[in-house]
Design a protein around this motif. Structure first.
Motif, PDB file in Angstrom:
ATOM      1  N   ALA A 397       0.823  -1.205   0.000  1.00  0.00           N
ATOM      2  CA  ALA A 397       0.000   0.000   0.000  1.00  0.00           C
ATOM      3  C   ALA A 397       0.858   1.255   0.000  1.00  0.00           C
ATOM      4  O   ALA A 397       0.501   2.264  -0.629  1.00  0.00           O
ATOM      5  CB  ALA A 397      -0.935  -0.003   1.206  1.00  0.00           C
ATOM      6  N   LEU A 400       1.955   1.727  -3.428  1.00  0.00           N
ATOM      7  CA  LEU A 400       0.807   2.078  -4.256  1.00  0.00           C
ATOM      8  C   LEU A 400       0.468   3.558  -4.132  1.00  0.00           C
ATOM      9  O   LEU A 400       0.013   4.188  -5.096  1.00  0.00           O
ATOM     10  CB  LEU A 400      -0.381   1.219  -3.836  1.00  0.00           C
ATOM     11  N   ARG A 401       0.671   4.134  -2.962  1.00  0.00           N
ATOM     12  CA  ARG A 401       0.385   5.557  -2.769  1.00  0.00           C
ATOM     13  C   ARG A 401       1.329   6.446  -3.571  1.00  0.00           C
ATOM     14  O   ARG A 401       0.973   7.567  -3.944  1.00  0.00           O
ATOM     15  CB  ARG A 401       0.480   5.909  -1.282  1.00  0.00           C
ATOM     16  N   PRO A 404       1.136   4.321  -8.250  1.00  0.00           N
ATOM     17  CA  PRO A 404       0.031   3.391  -8.472  1.00  0.00           C
ATOM     18  C   PRO A 404       0.074   2.693  -9.832  1.00  0.00           C
ATOM     19  O   PRO A 404      -0.169   1.482  -9.925  1.00  0.00           O
ATOM     20  CB  PRO A 404      -1.213   4.286  -8.335  1.00  0.00           C
ATOM     21  N   GLU A 524     -10.086   4.253  -2.198  1.00  0.00           N
ATOM     22  CA  GLU A 524     -10.154   3.630  -3.519  1.00  0.00           C
ATOM     23  C   GLU A 524     -11.458   2.858  -3.649  1.00  0.00           C
ATOM     24  O   GLU A 524     -11.768   2.000  -2.813  1.00  0.00           O
ATOM     25  CB  GLU A 524      -8.962   2.689  -3.721  1.00  0.00           C
ATOM     26  N   LEU A 538      -5.964   3.342   1.186  1.00  0.00           N
ATOM     27  CA  LEU A 538      -4.539   3.096   0.967  1.00  0.00           C
ATOM     28  C   LEU A 538      -3.721   3.471   2.194  1.00  0.00           C
ATOM     29  O   LEU A 538      -2.528   3.177   2.251  1.00  0.00           O
ATOM     30  CB  LEU A 538      -4.034   3.879  -0.245  1.00  0.00           C
ATOM     31  N   ASP A 539      -4.374   4.121   3.162  1.00  0.00           N
ATOM     32  CA  ASP A 539      -3.711   4.522   4.401  1.00  0.00           C
ATOM     33  C   ASP A 539      -4.274   3.729   5.570  1.00  0.00           C
ATOM     34  O   ASP A 539      -5.383   3.184   5.503  1.00  0.00           O
ATOM     35  CB  ASP A 539      -3.924   6.020   4.665  1.00  0.00           C
ATOM     36  N   PRO A 655      -4.489  -0.792   5.802  1.00  0.00           N
ATOM     37  CA  PRO A 655      -4.565  -0.433   4.385  1.00  0.00           C
ATOM     38  C   PRO A 655      -5.107  -1.592   3.546  1.00  0.00           C
ATOM     39  O   PRO A 655      -4.809  -2.768   3.811  1.00  0.00           O
ATOM     40  CB  PRO A 655      -3.104  -0.123   4.022  1.00  0.00           C
ATOM     41  N   LEU A 656      -5.929  -1.257   2.565  1.00  0.00           N
ATOM     42  CA  LEU A 656      -6.508  -2.192   1.591  1.00  0.00           C
ATOM     43  C   LEU A 656      -7.508  -3.169   2.202  1.00  0.00           C
ATOM     44  O   LEU A 656      -7.898  -4.131   1.549  1.00  0.00           O
ATOM     45  CB  LEU A 656      -5.403  -2.973   0.855  1.00  0.00           C
TER      46      LEU A 656
END
Length: 677
Positions: A397, A400-401, A404, A524, A538-539, A655-656
């Motif tokens: 994550a 990804l931040r 992406p 997301e 994502l956080d 995250p996620l």
């Protein structure tokens, strides 16, 4: 209910037997596993106390709920009753009576001393006071609830019985998950309230850091609210999932995941084992030893001991304590739970603990470490068939931040469906099918209300130039206390919260302006095979944090009736379950706790239309055990009939991990939930 499997007796087998798994049979087992015979905990020999000091905590706090495996309530320890003296020994009765008188007076004076100096002792988190008429020399303020606790009782020792929990049904897993969730929610609520009360009493800039984590853990322990104290569980803890996040070591102790507040190895000492051999149950990998190697699925773990106060190796380690316990777990093929400590700048403590699952110890040796001293090393391999590690998801994550597209080159439909209307971008991801539905709606940042709602204006505001506190006008509107702490976390759910508005003189960063600031986490919208469209962050979202507003177009009752005639699906705010009442619920701690009823709010009679305009919250999935709650908030107007629907985290959300809401009861006519997707 699942099975609780005790361990087999080591004495039935020779020392050179092999083992790889743990089973229970009626015949001679083919696999060797240790069994720790159940035995009663040794009771410390303490003098007999007078009746006035033996009242159990359950009389003060009768609302405690059952804990895993019938965890008993904490009560003051007392020595075992001695045999009654025979008539031929009258002197014994006289001596016993005299001792009782002496010890009774001793405890009376001890309590007077401890309560008199309670404020001085409170900095060590071991002495607190509850009874206002306890003849304390220093009076205790009545409004400081977290300090009103009985003098610390002797804590109940952990059990010596090792068990494994197996064959849990879906109903069992749901039940245990809910118990863990409520326990963690209580812990976090106590921690936040404790810090706020200490800061209010000492001042925000007080040099000593408030240890709300220690105080909340102590209070829960004294009330018997720690989980898994009556059994030592080998393997998975019911209700704790791989990837769960914890900010404090004490919270690991509260849920029973790791029972050591400081040591990295949790184990059953050999002195409490029937065969005299220690057994390890969990370890924390946080890079505290220079010889550790962490490759995810494979860990080279360094034993403990031999370090100075600067965490430098200064002498050889010994095969004792936790080191011996890991070696014995290797010998008997017993897995251990692995918790990783990871640096995380956006967390409360700049560190977070992640449960990463079960590992097998496959090798052990004595080696010369980097410092030149001998250390014990253990090779651990992650067991197959488990979900992905939480620590790996956090690293993914984080990447990804930043990048992406490079991380996931396929699947992104938009890098910001809000078109920069939000303070942070809202991603749209679908790598399952060709559905692009979220792109066809106009994005709303906040709800749109009918003009009649603003006819009353925002009312009178506060005059706080530097920021609000519990003595300002806005605090009075909220029942005498602000709803958020100094970090913007929700302290206690309420029927409705009045935030500072346009008429207030306080700055934008005021403590009472939380939900109106917009997104704090990068969200997301994603396509899921199980729930259709869903939302994840994502956080890391800490418990009590504001997430976003559930935005749509507010319709009056008459308007909503017309829309439903056309077949449009509407969201009804009055049908959201009242999860806000669970956040900050201290009924298990304080017997006189009452559910907040002020400020009151009338029954809501409006609907939210999200058929054409909506925001990211409208894609959050339904769950009867959600991790997000709905809190009604007013800030731009004072019309109680049309509050904003603000979403807050009920737990630490990794995250996620998908966000979920309880949309409430089904519609009486259609039988459908009040959910748009």
């Amino acid at each position: 209910m699942g099975s609780i499997i005790p361990f087999q007796d080591l004495n039935l087998f020779p020392d050179n037997s092999t083992t790889s798994a743990i089973t229970t049979t009626t015949t001679i087992p083919t696999l060797l596993t240790p069994k720790i015979e159940p035995k009663s905990e040794p009771v410390d020999e303490i003098p007999h106390q007078s009746q006035s000091y033996q009242e159990p905590l359950s009389s003060f706090f009768p609302n405690s709920v059952p804990i895993f495996f019938s965890n008993p309530q904490i009560t003051p320890l007392s020595p075992s009753p001695s045999p009654s003296p025979s008539p031929s020994t009258p002197a014994a009765s006289t001596i016993s009576s005299a001792e009782e008188t002496v010890y009774s007076e001793f405890y009376r004076l001890s309590e007077l001393f401890r309560t008199a100096f309670a404020e001085r002792f409170q900095q060590y988190s071991d002495v607190q006071v509850i009874e206002p008429d306890s003849r304390a020399i220093v009076p205790v303020p009545d409004d400081d609830r977290l300090n009103q606790v009985v003098v610390s009782r002797r804590k109940t020792p952990r059990s010596t019985e090792l068990v494994r929990v197996t064959n849990l049904t879906l109903k069992d897993r749901t039940y245990f998950r809910e118990v863990v969730r409520r326990t963690r929610m209580l812990y976090e609520s106590l921690r936040i309230l404790s810090i706020v009360e200490q800061e209010n009493r000492r001042g925000i800039g007080f040099r000593r850091r408030s240890r709300g984590d220690l105080r909340s853990a102590t209070m829960m322990r004294d009330r018997g609210l720690w989980l898994n104290r009556d059994k030592r569980i080998v393997g998975s803890i019911p209700g704790v999932e791989i990837g769960d996040l914890f900010f404090f070591r004490m919270e690991l102790c509260v849920v029973g995941l790791h029972g050591q507040a400081q040591a990295g190895i949790d184990y059953l000492p050999g002195s409490k084992s029937s065969n005299g051999e220690p057994i390890a149950t969990s370890i924390i990998v946080s890079g505290g030893y220079e010889d550790d190697e962490d490759a995810g699925d494979m860990i080279i773990y360094t034993g403990h001991g031999g370090q100075d106060k600067f965490s430098k190796q200064c002498e050889h380690q010994k095969l004792e304590g936790g080191n011996l316990a890991l070696e014995r777990s290797l010998h008997y093929g017993i897995e251990v739970r692995v918790i990783r400590g990871i640096k995380y700048e956006n967390s409360v403590t700049n560190k977070v603990y992640v449960y990463d699952g079960l590992y097998k110890i496959v090798d052990c040796w004595f080696d010369v470490g980097k410092s030149g001293f001998g250390v014990y090393k253990y090779k651990l391999l992650r067991m197959d068939g488990q979900p992905e590690m939480g620590s790996a998801i956090m690293k993914f994550a984080q990447t990804l931040r930043i990048r992406p597209i490079s991380v996931r080159p396929v699947g992104y439909l938009s890098l910001d469906i809000s078109n920069k209307k939000e303070s942070l971008p809202v991603f749209l991801f679908n790598d399952i099918d060709s559905d692009q539905e979220p792109l066809f709606y106009e994005y709303l940042v906040k709800s749109v209300f009918p003009p009649i709602v603003f006819s009353q204006g925002s009312g009178t505001g506060c005059n706080c130039v530097s920021g609000c506190n519990d003595s300002c006008f806005c605090a009075a509107k909220n029942g005498g206390e602000l709803a958020y702490d100094y970090n913007g976390l929700l302290m206690r759910g309420k029927p409705v919260i009045f935030e500072c508005g346009a008429s207030c003189q306080c700055p934008p960063n005021c403590r009472n302006r939380v939900s109106q600031r917009g997104l704090r986490s990068r969200l997301e919208v994603f396509r899921s095979r199980e729930t259709g469209w869903g939302v994840r962050s994502l956080d890391l979202i800490p418990a009590g944090s504001f997430i976003c507003e559930y935005a749509g177009v507010a319709l009056t009752r008459e308007q909503s009736q017309i829309f439903t005639m056309n077949g449009d699906n509407l969201v009804y705010p009055n049908r959201f379950s009242e999860k806000w009442a669970e956040w900050g619920d201290l009924s298990q701690v304080f017997s006189d706790y009452t559910r907040p009823s002020y400020p009151s709010i009338p029954p809501l009679d409006f609907a939210m239309d999200v058929s054409r305009m909506r925001n990211v919250a409208c894609y959050i999935s339904h769950s009867s055990t959600p991790n997000v709650l709905v809190q009604f908030v007013l800030h731009d107007h004072n019309n109680l009939m049309f509050p904003h629907l603000m979403l807050f985290a009920m737990e630490n959300i990794p995250p996620l991990r998908e966000l979920s809401l309880d949309y409430g009861v089904p519609d009486e006519c259609t039988g459908k939930l009040s959910i748009c997707n």
